[in-house]
Design a protein around this motif. Structure first.
Motif, PDB file in Angstrom:
ATOM      1  N   ASN A  37      21.421  13.225  32.711  1.00  0.00           N
ATOM      2  CA  ASN A  37      20.046  13.714  32.625  1.00  0.00           C
ATOM      3  C   ASN A  37      19.462  13.474  31.244  1.00  0.00           C
ATOM      4  N   PHE A  38      18.142  13.266  31.242  1.00  0.00           N
ATOM      5  CA  PHE A  38      17.374  12.977  30.038  1.00  0.00           C
ATOM      6  C   PHE A  38      16.372  14.097  29.795  1.00  0.00           C
ATOM      7  N   CYS A  39      15.794  14.126  28.593  1.00  0.00           N
ATOM      8  CA  CYS A  39      14.881  15.201  28.227  1.00  0.00           C
ATOM      9  C   CYS A  39      13.564  15.105  28.978  1.00  0.00           C
ATOM     10  N   GLU A  40      12.783  16.157  28.938  1.00  0.00           N
ATOM     11  CA  GLU A  40      11.447  16.127  29.542  1.00  0.00           C
ATOM     12  C   GLU A  40      10.583  15.108  28.793  1.00  0.00           C
ATOM     13  N   GLY A  41       9.807  14.378  29.547  1.00  0.00           N
ATOM     14  CA  GLY A  41       8.960  13.366  28.946  1.00  0.00           C
ATOM     15  C   GLY A  41       9.705  12.185  28.369  1.00  0.00           C
ATOM     16  N   ALA A  42      10.964  12.003  28.752  1.00  0.00           N
ATOM     17  CA  ALA A  42      11.772  10.925  28.176  1.00  0.00           C
ATOM     18  C   ALA A  42      11.135   9.559  28.386  1.00  0.00           C
ATOM     19  N   LEU A  43      10.476   9.377  29.517  1.00  0.00           N
ATOM     20  CA  LEU A  43       9.843   8.090  29.810  1.00  0.00           C
ATOM     21  C   LEU A  43       8.363   8.089  29.443  1.00  0.00           C
ATOM     22  N   SER A  44       7.636   9.089  29.859  1.00  0.00           N
ATOM     23  CA  SER A  44       6.185   9.115  29.668  1.00  0.00           C
ATOM     24  C   SER A  44       5.766   9.539  28.269  1.00  0.00           C
ATOM     25  N   GLY A  45       6.633  10.273  27.572  1.00  0.00           N
ATOM     26  CA  GLY A  45       6.222  10.993  26.377  1.00  0.00           C
ATOM     27  C   GLY A  45       5.815  12.393  26.766  1.00  0.00           C
ATOM     28  N   TYR A  46       5.773  13.283  25.776  1.00  0.00           N
ATOM     29  CA  TYR A  46       5.525  14.693  26.059  1.00  0.00           C
ATOM     30  C   TYR A  46       4.254  15.162  25.359  1.00  0.00           C
ATOM     31  N   SER A  47       3.629  16.194  25.913  1.00  0.00           N
ATOM     32  CA  SER A  47       2.366  16.711  25.391  1.00  0.00           C
ATOM     33  C   SER A  47       2.468  17.130  23.930  1.00  0.00           C
ATOM     34  N   LYS A  48       1.406  16.841  23.200  1.00  0.00           N
ATOM     35  CA  LYS A  48       1.232  17.187  21.780  1.00  0.00           C
ATOM     36  C   LYS A  48       2.123  16.376  20.842  1.00  0.00           C
ATOM     37  N   PHE A  49       2.992  15.572  21.400  1.00  0.00           N
ATOM     38  CA  PHE A  49       3.828  14.700  20.579  1.00  0.00           C
ATOM     39  C   PHE A  49       3.435  13.240  20.798  1.00  0.00           C
TER      40      PHE A  49
END
Length: 278
Positions: A37-49
């Motif tokens: 398993n990978f982190c949240e937003g691992a592919l799309s990117g994550y909000s505010k970052f």
């Protein structure tokens, strides 16, 4: 059953994120892992970052993400491995996307998708839309559930998965702060489950990726350095190390929650109707 938790670099370049994810899947498969398993937003990117403003979803390259998702799926099929990959999921009618985990099977197909249900206060400000249901999937006789980020603060998420019979929860977050770690260890120990926790390298110093055993203790963790890495651990229901949590505590707690053992005790106890004492 061997599982792996990843620690990858997440950028605003979706293609680069996809490449980093695939490289880690190759490494996990080589280590004998069946699930990663990978982190949240691992592919799309994550909000505010990587996604700097909710309006950025309007120009988000959904086609590129779809291309990368398909490439990841094909690789999972080639290597015979399951992967939980964090990414946004587009909704119709202008609603903000879901904050999701895409679950790919060893056959190279999108098996299911988990949409984060308990959003943070800031995520509700136009960044994401909440999901509605838990998901589970099975492989090699083991059952997995999924949770994301702030859901570490909701014990009902993990207790629900325990009642659904999971052996492990794949937890994906953009950072695993100390209070997240405390909560995750408690959830693992209270529910007698493994928890695989993934994070990006940018947040590793505050809490690296790792795997927690059903006794609530860390089995393994990545180095707390800003470098791509992964760790893996073996799940075994008959592992003598986890005899108490898996063979004794979990079955007993199930009976205790059902309550029959206590009702039977009260019926057979002549003192059960004596309420004269304090």
């Amino acid at each position: 059953m061997r599982i792996a938790a990843a620690q990858t670099l997440v950028s605003s370049d979706i293609a680069a994120n996809g490449s980093a994810i695939r490289n880690m899947i190759v490494a996990a498969a080589a280590s004998g892992a069946r699930v990663i398993n990978f982190c949240e937003g691992a592919l799309s990117g994550y909000s505010k970052f990587q996604i700097m403003h909710p309006d950025d979803w309007r120009s988000f390259d959904w086609h590129r993400q779809e291309t990368e998702l398909r490439a990841i799926a094909h690789l999972c099929g080639d290597l015979g491995i399951f992967a939980a990959v964090g990414g946004a999921h587009r909704l119709e009618n202008g609603y903000p996307p879901h904050n999701s985990l895409y679950i790919f099977s060893e056959e190279g197909a999108l098996l299911t998708r988990y949409d984060k249900r308990f959003l943070s206060n800031s995520e509700l400000g136009g960044w994401y839309s909440p999901g509605t249901a838990p998901i589970t999937f099975d492989t090699d006789g083991y059952r997995f559930g999924c949770a994301i980020c702030i859901e570490s603060q909701f014990q009902e998420v993990f207790q629900e998965y325990e009642t659904l019979g999971v052996d492990a929860v794949l937890f994906s977050s953009y950072g695993i702060a100390e209070y997240f770690q405390i909560a995750l260890r408690a959830h693992a120990g209270l529910n007698c489950i493994w928890i695989s926790a993934a994070t990006p390298v940018q947040k590793a110093a505050k809490g690296p990726a790792g795997i927690i055993g059903p006794d609530g203790k860390w089995v393994t963790q990545c180095p707390a350095t800003p470098e791509p890495n992964l760790v893996s651990a073996t799940l075994g229901r008959d592992d003598a190390l986890y005899d108490v949590p898996l063979q004794k505590a979990r079955p007993w707690r199930l009976k205790a929650r059902q309550g029959d053992i206590y009702r039977e005790k009260m019926v057979n106890d002549p003192r059960s109707e004596d309420r004269s004492g304090y």
